[in-house]
Design a protein around this motif. Structure first.
Motif, PDB file in Angstrom:
ATOM      1  N   ARG A   1      36.564  57.828  62.360  1.00 49.36           N
ATOM      2  CA  ARG A   1      37.152  57.921  63.703  1.00 49.36           C
ATOM      3  C   ARG A   1      36.845  56.704  64.570  1.00 49.36           C
ATOM      4  O   ARG A   1      37.654  56.286  65.397  1.00 49.36           O
ATOM      5  N   TRP A   2      35.668  56.085  64.374  1.00 51.17           N
ATOM      6  CA  TRP A   2      35.235  54.986  65.231  1.00 51.17           C
ATOM      7  C   TRP A   2      35.427  53.612  64.602  1.00 51.17           C
ATOM      8  O   TRP A   2      34.963  52.606  65.153  1.00 51.17           O
ATOM      9  N   ALA A   3      36.137  53.541  63.496  1.00 55.90           N
ATOM     10  CA  ALA A   3      36.339  52.250  62.825  1.00 55.90           C
ATOM     11  C   ALA A   3      37.100  51.258  63.701  1.00 55.90           C
ATOM     12  O   ALA A   3      36.926  50.041  63.590  1.00 55.90           O
ATOM     13  N   TYR A   4      37.933  51.761  64.605  1.00 57.40           N
ATOM     14  CA  TYR A   4      38.774  50.870  65.411  1.00 57.40           C
ATOM     15  C   TYR A   4      37.962  49.957  66.325  1.00 57.40           C
ATOM     16  O   TYR A   4      38.435  48.886  66.726  1.00 57.40           O
ATOM     17  N   ILE A   5      36.717  50.345  66.676  1.00 59.07           N
ATOM     18  CA  ILE A   5      35.964  49.512  67.614  1.00 59.07           C
ATOM     19  C   ILE A   5      35.503  48.198  66.990  1.00 59.07           C
ATOM     20  O   ILE A   5      35.034  47.306  67.707  1.00 59.07           O
ATOM     21  N   ALA A   6      35.644  48.065  65.685  1.00 63.57           N
ATOM     22  CA  ALA A   6      35.311  46.795  65.037  1.00 63.57           C
ATOM     23  C   ALA A   6      36.519  45.863  64.942  1.00 63.57           C
ATOM     24  O   ALA A   6      36.402  44.740  64.443  1.00 63.57           O
ATOM     25  N   GLN A   7      37.670  46.306  65.437  1.00 62.81           N
ATOM     26  CA  GLN A   7      38.883  45.511  65.319  1.00 62.81           C
ATOM     27  C   GLN A   7      38.953  44.415  66.378  1.00 62.81           C
ATOM     28  O   GLN A   7      38.195  44.395  67.355  1.00 62.81           O
ATOM     29  N   LEU A   8      39.908  43.505  66.185  1.00 62.85           N
ATOM     30  CA  LEU A   8      40.007  42.310  67.008  1.00 62.85           C
ATOM     31  C   LEU A   8      40.171  42.624  68.488  1.00 62.85           C
ATOM     32  O   LEU A   8      39.615  41.928  69.346  1.00 62.85           O
ATOM     33  N   HIS A   9      40.913  43.670  68.823  1.00 68.59           N
ATOM     34  CA  HIS A   9      41.195  43.939  70.230  1.00 68.59           C
ATOM     35  C   HIS A   9      39.966  44.367  71.024  1.00 68.59           C
ATOM     36  O   HIS A   9      40.019  44.460  72.254  1.00 68.59           O
ATOM     37  N   GLU A  10      38.837  44.621  70.347  1.00 65.59           N
ATOM     38  CA  GLU A  10      37.601  44.980  71.036  1.00 65.59           C
ATOM     39  C   GLU A  10      36.675  43.769  71.229  1.00 65.59           C
ATOM     40  O   GLU A  10      35.642  43.864  71.904  1.00 65.59           O
ATOM     41  N   ASN A  11      37.048  42.622  70.647  1.00 65.72           N
ATOM     42  CA  ASN A  11      36.126  41.489  70.607  1.00 65.72           C
ATOM     43  C   ASN A  11      35.715  40.971  71.976  1.00 65.72           C
ATOM     44  O   ASN A  11      34.572  40.559  72.176  1.00 65.72           O
TER      45      ASN A  11
ATOM     46  N   THR B   1      31.274  39.496  75.689  1.00 66.60           N
ATOM     47  CA  THR B   1      30.753  39.523  77.054  1.00 66.60           C
ATOM     48  C   THR B   1      29.353  40.124  77.065  1.00 66.60           C
ATOM     49  O   THR B   1      28.426  39.573  77.685  1.00 66.60           O
ATOM     50  N   ILE B   2      29.182  41.246  76.380  1.00 69.89           N
ATOM     51  CA  ILE B   2      27.855  41.872  76.281  1.00 69.89           C
ATOM     52  C   ILE B   2      26.863  40.910  75.646  1.00 69.89           C
ATOM     53  O   ILE B   2      25.748  40.702  76.151  1.00 69.89           O
ATOM     54  N   ILE B   3      27.256  40.301  74.535  1.00 69.95           N
ATOM     55  CA  ILE B   3      26.368  39.397  73.809  1.00 69.95           C
ATOM     56  C   ILE B   3      26.004  38.188  74.663  1.00 69.95           C
ATOM     57  O   ILE B   3      24.851  37.721  74.657  1.00 69.95           O
ATOM     58  N   GLY B   4      26.969  37.681  75.429  1.00 63.74           N
ATOM     59  CA  GLY B   4      26.679  36.555  76.312  1.00 63.74           C
ATOM     60  C   GLY B   4      25.591  36.906  77.307  1.00 63.74           C
ATOM     61  O   GLY B   4      24.671  36.107  77.557  1.00 63.74           O
ATOM     62  N   TYR B   5      25.664  38.104  77.882  1.00 61.63           N
ATOM     63  CA  TYR B   5      24.622  38.544  78.807  1.00 61.63           C
ATOM     64  C   TYR B   5      23.295  38.769  78.083  1.00 61.63           C
ATOM     65  O   TYR B   5      22.224  38.414  78.597  1.00 61.63           O
ATOM     66  N   MET B   6      23.331  39.368  76.902  1.00 59.94           N
ATOM     67  CA  MET B   6      22.098  39.599  76.152  1.00 59.94           C
ATOM     68  C   MET B   6      21.366  38.299  75.898  1.00 59.94           C
ATOM     69  O   MET B   6      20.143  38.214  76.038  1.00 59.94           O
TER      70      MET B   6
ATOM     71  N   VAL C   1      22.844  42.873  89.060  1.00 65.45           N
ATOM     72  CA  VAL C   1      22.551  41.439  88.956  1.00 65.45           C
ATOM     73  C   VAL C   1      23.825  40.646  88.761  1.00 65.45           C
ATOM     74  O   VAL C   1      24.033  39.592  89.366  1.00 65.45           O
ATOM     75  N   ASP C   2      24.697  41.160  87.914  1.00 71.05           N
ATOM     76  CA  ASP C   2      25.972  40.499  87.661  1.00 71.05           C
ATOM     77  C   ASP C   2      26.912  41.505  87.004  1.00 71.05           C
ATOM     78  O   ASP C   2      26.469  42.530  86.479  1.00 71.05           O
ATOM     79  N   GLU C   3      28.207  41.182  87.046  1.00 67.24           N
ATOM     80  CA  GLU C   3      29.198  42.076  86.451  1.00 67.24           C
ATOM     81  C   GLU C   3      30.429  41.262  86.087  1.00 67.24           C
ATOM     82  O   GLU C   3      30.842  40.369  86.825  1.00 67.24           O
ATOM     83  N   ALA C   4      31.004  41.572  84.925  1.00 69.38           N
ATOM     84  CA  ALA C   4      32.218  40.889  84.470  1.00 69.38           C
ATOM     85  C   ALA C   4      33.207  41.911  83.949  1.00 69.38           C
ATOM     86  O   ALA C   4      32.814  42.938  83.377  1.00 69.38           O
ATOM     87  N   LYS C   5      34.489  41.635  84.149  1.00 70.99           N
ATOM     88  CA  LYS C   5      35.542  42.512  83.649  1.00 70.99           C
ATOM     89  C   LYS C   5      36.321  41.779  82.567  1.00 70.99           C
ATOM     90  O   LYS C   5      36.713  40.628  82.741  1.00 70.99           O
ATOM     91  N   THR C   6      36.524  42.449  81.451  1.00 70.07           N
ATOM     92  CA  THR C   6      37.342  41.894  80.380  1.00 70.07           C
ATOM     93  C   THR C   6      38.526  42.817  80.137  1.00 70.07           C
ATOM     94  O   THR C   6      38.424  44.032  80.303  1.00 70.07           O
ATOM     95  N   SER C   7      39.640  42.219  79.744  1.00 70.29           N
ATOM     96  CA  SER C   7      40.859  42.989  79.496  1.00 70.29           C
ATOM     97  C   SER C   7      41.459  42.589  78.165  1.00 70.29           C
ATOM     98  O   SER C   7      41.359  41.425  77.736  1.00 70.29           O
ATOM     99  N   GLN C   8      42.070  43.544  77.520  1.00 74.66           N
ATOM    100  CA  GLN C   8      42.778  43.309  76.267  1.00 74.66           C
ATOM    101  C   GLN C   8      43.981  44.244  76.274  1.00 74.66           C
ATOM    102  O   GLN C   8      43.829  45.460  76.134  1.00 74.66           O
ATOM    103  N   GLY C   9      45.159  43.693  76.510  1.00 81.24           N
ATOM    104  CA  GLY C   9      46.333  44.534  76.631  1.00 81.24           C
ATOM    105  C   GLY C   9      46.197  45.459  77.821  1.00 81.24           C
ATOM    106  O   GLY C   9      45.878  45.043  78.924  1.00 81.24           O
ATOM    107  N   SER C  10      46.400  46.760  77.590  1.00 76.97           N
ATOM    108  CA  SER C  10      46.309  47.742  78.672  1.00 76.97           C
ATOM    109  C   SER C  10      44.897  48.254  78.891  1.00 76.97           C
ATOM    110  O   SER C  10      44.660  49.054  79.801  1.00 76.97           O
ATOM    111  N   MET C  11      43.951  47.802  78.090  1.00 79.44           N
ATOM    112  CA  MET C  11      42.576  48.286  78.186  1.00 79.44           C
ATOM    113  C   MET C  11      41.708  47.277  78.918  1.00 79.44           C
ATOM    114  O   MET C  11      41.926  46.074  78.833  1.00 79.44           O
TER     115      MET C  11
END
Length: 232
Positions: A62-72, A77-82, A207-217
């Motif tokens: 069910r959760w395989a889709y989160i590894a797809q390109l549209h989630e990158n 963004t998370i990794i950049g902050y980490m 401390v900081d916040e960023a918004k990312t978009s991919q299509g309608s998400m």
């Protein structure tokens, strides 16, 4: 009340509860518990689930889709902050799933990386990575007590699945090293997730916040520190 009318009634109550922060009103916590029970009974995708449900969903892909390109975009963004806030440090990934975030982050290096998830099925796929710096284990984020202190604690689309998300957030904040931070990723199409984030911002300092978009998400990636911590 007929089932259809009852369903629409509770949908409206749920929408009002999250839109207007009704938990702050007298008897608001009673309403919050009632909404939570109804959400779980209906199987809402952004509400808490039992361990058996998580195991079944990871088991059938069910959760395989989160590894797809549209989630990158949100992952990087998370990794950049980490990396920016504590590059090479000690990280706790709460609700790590089957390790999509870890698989992208690990090349940057770390002193210690700990991941917990309620699903044994998900964790089983990660335990091959366990060594003296890396540890993945099954654990319920609602009650888990971290071992030691961390530079960064990450809730990657996981905070709003907890039964007491903001209470848990404050508890996990006590496991931060001095100057450490919490990173929360939030799906903006979820009423519950936005309400949780809104309340979290009243308890911790942004401390900081960023918004990312991919299509309608779209997603918000928010960096938080305990209110009494310095901003450095």
């Amino acid at each position: 009340m007929p089932a259809t009318l009852k369903y629409h009634f509770w949908r409206r109550v749920r929408a009002a509860h999250y839109a207007f922060g009704l938990a702050r009103l007298p008897f608001g916590r009673v309403l919050e518990r009632a909404v939570g029970q109804w959400e779980r009974a209906q199987g809402f995708g952004d509400s808490p689930k039992e361990k058996a449900t998580w195991d079944a969903e990871y088991g059938d892909g069910r959760w395989a889709y989160i590894a797809q390109l549209h989630e990158n975009s949100r992952y990087w963004t998370i990794i950049g902050y980490m990396d920016a806030f504590r590059g090479g440090g000690e990280y706790l990934d709460v609700g790590c799933g089957d390790g999509v975030l870890f698989s992208r982050f690990k090349a940057l290096g770390y002193q210690r990386y700990v991941g917990i998830d309620i699903s044994e099925v998900a964790i089983r796929q990660l335990q091959c990575h366990n060594d003296d710096r890396t540890h993945f284990a099954q654990g319920d984020g609602d009650v888990h007590e971290p071992d030691g202190l961390f530079d960064v604690i990450v809730f990657n689309e996981s905070l709003y699945y907890l039964k007491d998300p903001v209470g848990s957030l404050e508890r996990y904040a006590r496991s931060l090293k001095p100057g450490g931070c919490i990173i929360v990723s939030t799906y903006t199409n979820s009423r519950r997730s936005l309400a949780v984030l809104r309340e979290a911002k009243t308890k911790l300092t942004v401390v900081d916040e960023a918004k990312t978009s991919q299509g309608s998400m779209s997603w918000l990636c928010t960096v938080l520190k305990p209110a009494n911590a310095g901003m450095a």
